[in-house]
Design an enzyme around this catalytic site. Structure first.
Site, PDB file in Angstrom:
ATOM      1  CB  ALA A 265      65.161  61.760  87.822  1.00  0.00           C
ATOM      2  CB  ILE A 267      62.038  68.138  91.293  1.00  0.00           C
ATOM      3  CG1 ILE A 267      63.391  68.848  91.397  1.00  0.00           C
ATOM      4  CG2 ILE A 267      60.935  69.022  91.833  1.00  0.00           C
ATOM      5  CD1 ILE A 267      63.476  70.086  90.558  1.00  0.00           C
ATOM      6  CD  GLU A 269      57.932  66.724  88.764  1.00  0.00           C
ATOM      7  OE1 GLU A 269      59.035  66.920  89.288  1.00  0.00           O
ATOM      8  OE2 GLU A 269      57.675  65.729  88.068  1.00  0.00           O
ATOM      9  CG  ASP A 311      21.511  62.881 114.823  1.00  0.00           C
ATOM     10  OD1 ASP A 311      21.719  63.674 115.741  1.00  0.00           O
ATOM     11  OD2 ASP A 311      21.292  63.230 113.647  1.00  0.00           O
ATOM     12  CG  ASP A 626      18.175  64.414 111.296  1.00  0.00           C
ATOM     13  OD1 ASP A 626      18.258  65.365 112.094  1.00  0.00           O
ATOM     14  OD2 ASP A 626      17.604  63.353 111.570  1.00  0.00           O
ATOM     15  CG  ASN A 720      61.451  60.121  86.997  1.00  0.00           C
ATOM     16  OD1 ASN A 720      61.247  59.949  88.192  1.00  0.00           O
ATOM     17  ND2 ASN A 720      60.974  61.128  86.323  1.00  0.00           N
ATOM     18  CG  ASP A 724      59.465  58.372  90.532  1.00  0.00           C
ATOM     19  OD1 ASP A 724      60.093  57.557  91.218  1.00  0.00           O
ATOM     20  OD2 ASP A 724      59.767  59.571  90.431  1.00  0.00           O
TER      21      ASP A 724
HETATM   22 MG    MG Z   1      13.998  62.689 114.874  1.00  0.00          MG
END
Ligand code: MG
Ligand code: ADP
Length: 877
Positions: A265, A267, A269, A311, A626, A720, A724
């Site tokens: 319950a 840990i 993991e 850009d 690009d 749990n 959870d």
């Molecule tokens: Mg251009």
């Protein structure tokens, strides 16, 4: 292509070959099958120990408990499976969206197809920036160079030329073969596919390729480490509980079961997996908003972004160029009609449309623009009706290719000059393509009886090469210093109006000499490209989020500054050009780079320097790109971003994020999502950890204080299960808090538990643990049986966690200040959890399973009361 001749395969032939040759892919699909995912849920050592212990308990005759435990473990596994399967699905969809395409001739037409469907015999077209989709024999090449470093390790690009078309041998290092996986860095080429999939050179070495997608993100690694620490602590506690219980004379096997159950319950993991789910869900949300994230990792980094290098053309602006002005030495001409609208007229500034045919230098400029263009424009009308009358109708041009060139075609069309109208007189011999490093292009053609080269490019590149200009009678005249100065001034004026200025020039020559000097200047074309509305908003958003936005462009400084001002970007920042950058040392650049918001006349190498300099200053840099030459800068950036529409394959491959609509706003949204997902991960980690601390503490203190075991193994598993899974995931789907883009970015080296989070977690864990114990003892004092006490402890524990999950929705606002229905998924998850708890306590059959008893009203009030006390108490700290 001449009419009547058809090139390449027909769709039918291709389909047949595809059946025999198989798809042009190599390596097995990296998909993890559902079975594997499901079994993976049981991989956890603790779960296996529990199952083993359960088997033992069956042997000892404890059938009903065992069945319950197995059922709960199964349920948990199913929950985990559903989530993970969805995650895998999302990632798979992602991979297929970024899969490469090829420009291929089928049924005599050039079309873009999924590279997986290429077969031998297909004829494909390649250009700079493309990733080569299969091994091919070169049929025709124009200045074509390929980077084969991925295959040969040799980093200089190799030139490719046409060879024997029947050559089918794809061994390495042949000048007439281009290889799958290599990239085109320069020029164009037509080639025939000779090997696909596993038969390509790349396919043979594909086993060596590693899967980058699955690499854990720094956050996941950190949480996995944390998980290990918590696991060790839990195990120690479990052993202590087990030891204390056994010393006190409890049944050894029961205590073993209890110890293992607490471990399961408590840990965490599942934490790294839950993080993956949260990241993957963020990725799919971003995908809907047109930002494709290649690597989960980037979602996190996006949220830390402190500098966005964007850009200009197409990202901040619309990349819908319109020629509004053409200036010859003697006259300025103005064009009406914006964007790709078909209609428009030419004037000399007044209202009266002129007849362009009478203006020699203008028509020659327009002709130059049309000849120096690889773009295509077309209307809905059939090609035959494309005379001036038909063009003046309603509607827009359909444009393919470079918008700069399309703009010139449209301007010329407004004056009645089209590719078709020139085709009788002019035949193109060879092209010297545009390159953002040289900033010009040239086309060699035979014009009437004469051979000419037409040039178009940046003013600083073309004007110095002009020794003459075309006068109003269409005759060349000597370029005097005064004329030259006048032209330079003119170009400056046009740039100040935010126009991109292209110089147009011509000369007569028998062969293509791109570096030729004595050109005849024809005119300047000035084109507008308005900033996108969304980009303006995005720039404002970045400013309030303390993210610096800078604009990078190949355009002239004046144009760039004018556009930046229009987009709301300049705000006191300065502008610098690539040439000026070259004069600065790295130290000087690092010191001053913060002052600049506009980088103009920048070449791809400068982009790389800019990224590096920002990074040295400790910024987290997001850089867009690009062109093929942008790939190094995109790769170097913390988050490399490629353009989905205008971007080349190579840049997309190097990028972490692809913007499907090339839009800055999309990128800024992705940054927001990145921040949001990180905040959400903090939320559910906070929730899970404090709840786990509460559970472990309850059990531990109960044993230490000499009380009966507070919760039975099945009850712990129930807690749990209901607290959870769903609530934590729902917490991961919280919407961004409204102020998330009003804060500075988180530092990437900031600890996960910064801002007192650890303290909050521990404190809350302790409070939950204590109130559960208090609930147990109080009910005992009230004279309840052990079963009732356990039931009440169970209720207190679950309810206080379900309250806590709502508190975790924000780190800044208290639970009393939030709309509890702000996240309906969470409300739903909590309701389901609560219903399961109620059922476990109230329904007789389940009471047997979970050893619960329905409490009387006083006991119930006590249990719930202690849950509610937790947030009230916490408010005092
Ligand atoms: Mg251009
Ligand atoms: P950006 O970074 O804004 O996309 P580019 O590298 O495309 O800038 O363009 C840089 C400069 O090169 C422009 O200012 C223009 O003078 C010139 N240029 C751009 N496109 C073309 C083209 N198709 N043909 C000739 N010159 C071009």
């Amino acid at each position: 292509m001449r009419k009547g001749e058809s090139m390449g395969l027909t769709e039918k032939e291709a389909a047949e070959r595809l059946k025999t040759e198989g798809e042009n892919v190599f390596g097995e699909s990296r998909k993890t099958g559902p079975m594997k995912i499901f079994l993976g849920q049981f991989k956890d050592i603790m779960v296996m120990i529990l199952l083993a212990a359960t088997v033992v308990s069956v042997l000892l005759g404890e059938i009903s408990d065992a069945v319950t435990i197995i059922l709960i473990v199964l349920l948990n596994a199913i929950l985990g499976f559903v989530q993970e399967y969805r995650t895998e699905h999302t990632l798979e969809a992602l991979r297929s969206m970024t899969s490469p395409t090829a420009k291929c001739w089928r049924d005599g037409r050039l079309s873009e197809i999924d590279a997986a469907f290429l077969v031998t015999g297909d004829i494909i077209e390649l250009e700079a920036g493309d990733r080569i989709p299969a091994d091919c024999a070169v049929l025709k090449a124009a200045g074509f160079f390929s980077d084969e470093s991925i295959l040969t390790g040799e980093s200089t690009a190799v030139g490719k030329t046409a060879g024997d078309a029947s050559d089918r041998d794809n061994s390495l290092n042949k000048p007439n073969i281009v290889y799958c996986g290599a990239s085109a860095v320069k020029g164009t080429c037509r080639a025939e596919v000779i090997a696909t999939g596993k038969n390509t050179q790349m396919g043979r070495i594909s086993e060596m390729l590693t899967d980058i997608d699955k690499e854990a993100t720094p956050l996941q690694k950190r949480l996995a480490e944390l998980g290990k620490v918590v696991a060790v602590i839990c195990l120690v506690v479990c052993i202590a509980v087990f030891g204390a219980g056994v010393l006190r004379g409890e049944n050894v096997f029961d205590m073993l079961m209890t110890g293992i159950t607490i471990a399961i319950a408590a840990i965490p993991e599942g934490l790294p997996a839950t993080v993956t789910i949260a990241l993957a869900l963020a990725v799919s949300r971003m995908m809907k908003q047109k930002a494709l994230v290649n690597k989960l990792h980037s979602v996190e980094t996006l949220g830390c972004t402190s500098v966005i290098c964007s850009d200009k053309t197409g990202t901040i602006t619309e990349n819908k160029m319109t020629v509004t002005e053409i200036a010859t030495v003697h006259e300025d001409y103005y064009f009406s009609g914006m964007g790709y609208r078909v209609s428009g007229a030419v004037t000399k500034g007044g209202d009266i449309a002129i007849n362009p045919m009478n203006e020699k230098a203008l028509t020659e400029s327009l002709r130059c623009g049309v000849i120096c263009s690889t773009a295509e424009i077309s209307t809905q009308e059939t090609p035959k009706s494309r005379n001036r009358g038909a063009l003046a109708g309603k509607g827009e041009w359909k444009v393919t290719g470079d918008p700069t060139e399309a703009a010139l075609l449209i301007a010329a069309a407004k004056a009645g000059i089209t590719k078709e109208s020139l085709s009788g007189n002019c035949r193109i011999i060879e092209e010297y393509p545009f390159d953002s490093e040289t900033r010009f292009m040239a086309v060699h053609c035979s014009y009437g009886s004469e051979k000419r080269i037409y040039f178009k490019g940046a003013e600083e590149v073309i004007l110095p090469r002009c020794s003459q200009y075309m006068d109003e009678n269409g005759r060349p005249a000597a370029m005097t210093a005064a004329v030259r100065r006048g032209l330079e001034e003119k170009a400056g004026e046009m740039s100040d109006k935010a126009l991109r200025v292209l110089a147009l020039a011509v000369c007569t020559s028998d062969k293509l000499e791109p570096d030729r000097g004595n050109l005849v200047f024809l005119g300047f074309a000035g084109m507008t490209d308005p900033p996108r509305e969304e980009a303006k908003t995005a720039i404002r958003k970045c400013a309030s989020a303390s993210v610096k936005t800078v604009m990078i462009t190949g355009d002239h400084k004046k144009t760039a500054v004018a556009v930046a001002a229009k987009a709301g970007l300049l705000k006191g920042g300065m502008a610098i050009t690539g040439a000026e950058l070259d004069k600065l040392s790295d130290e000087e650049l690092d010191r001053d780079i913060g002052k600049y918001t506009v980088f103009a006349r920048v070449e791809p190498v400068h982009k790389l320097r800019i990224v590096k300099s920002f990074k040295r200053r400790g910024e987290i840099v997001t850089m867009t790109g690009d062109g093929v030459n942008d790939a190094p800068a995109v790769k170097e950036a913390d988050v490399g971003v490629a353009m989905g529409v205008t971007g080349t394959d190579v840049t997309k491959q190097a990028a972490d994020v692809i913007l499907m609509d090339d839009n800055l706003a999309t990128l800024v949204n992705a940054v927001e999502q990145g921040r949001c997902v990180y905040a959400n991960i903090r939320k559910f980690v906070r929730y899970l950890l404090s709840c786990n601390i509460g559970e472990v503490l309850t059990m531990f203190l109960g044993i230490v204080m000499g009380m009966p075991i507070i919760l039975l193994p099945v009850q712990i598993l129930l807690v749990n299960l209901v607290t959870d899974g769903l609530p934590a995931i729902a917490l991961g789907m919280e919407k961004p808090e409204s102020d998330i883009m009003n804060r500075p970015p988180r530092r990437s080296d900031e600890g996960f538990f910064s801002g007192g989070l650890m303290w909050k977690i521990v404190l809350r864990g302790v409070l939950i643990g204590l109130s559960t114990l208090a609930s147990f003892t109080t009910v005992m004092r009230l004279g309840g049986s052990v079963e009732v006490c356990r039931t009440c402890a169970l209720i207190t524990l679950v309810v206080s966690q379900l309250i806590h999950v709502f508190e975790c929705r924000s780190e800044r606002r208290s639970i009393f200040r939030m709309n509890p229905f702000g996240n309906m998924k969470l409300v739903g998850a909590a309701a389901v959890s609560f219903a399961v708890l109620a059922a476990a306590v109230m329904i007789p059959q389940l009471q047997v399973v979970f050893s619960t008893v329905a409490p009387d009203i006083i006991q119930l009030l006590a249990a719930i009361g202690f849950s509610i006390a937790v947030p009230l108490l916490a408010a005092f700290f």
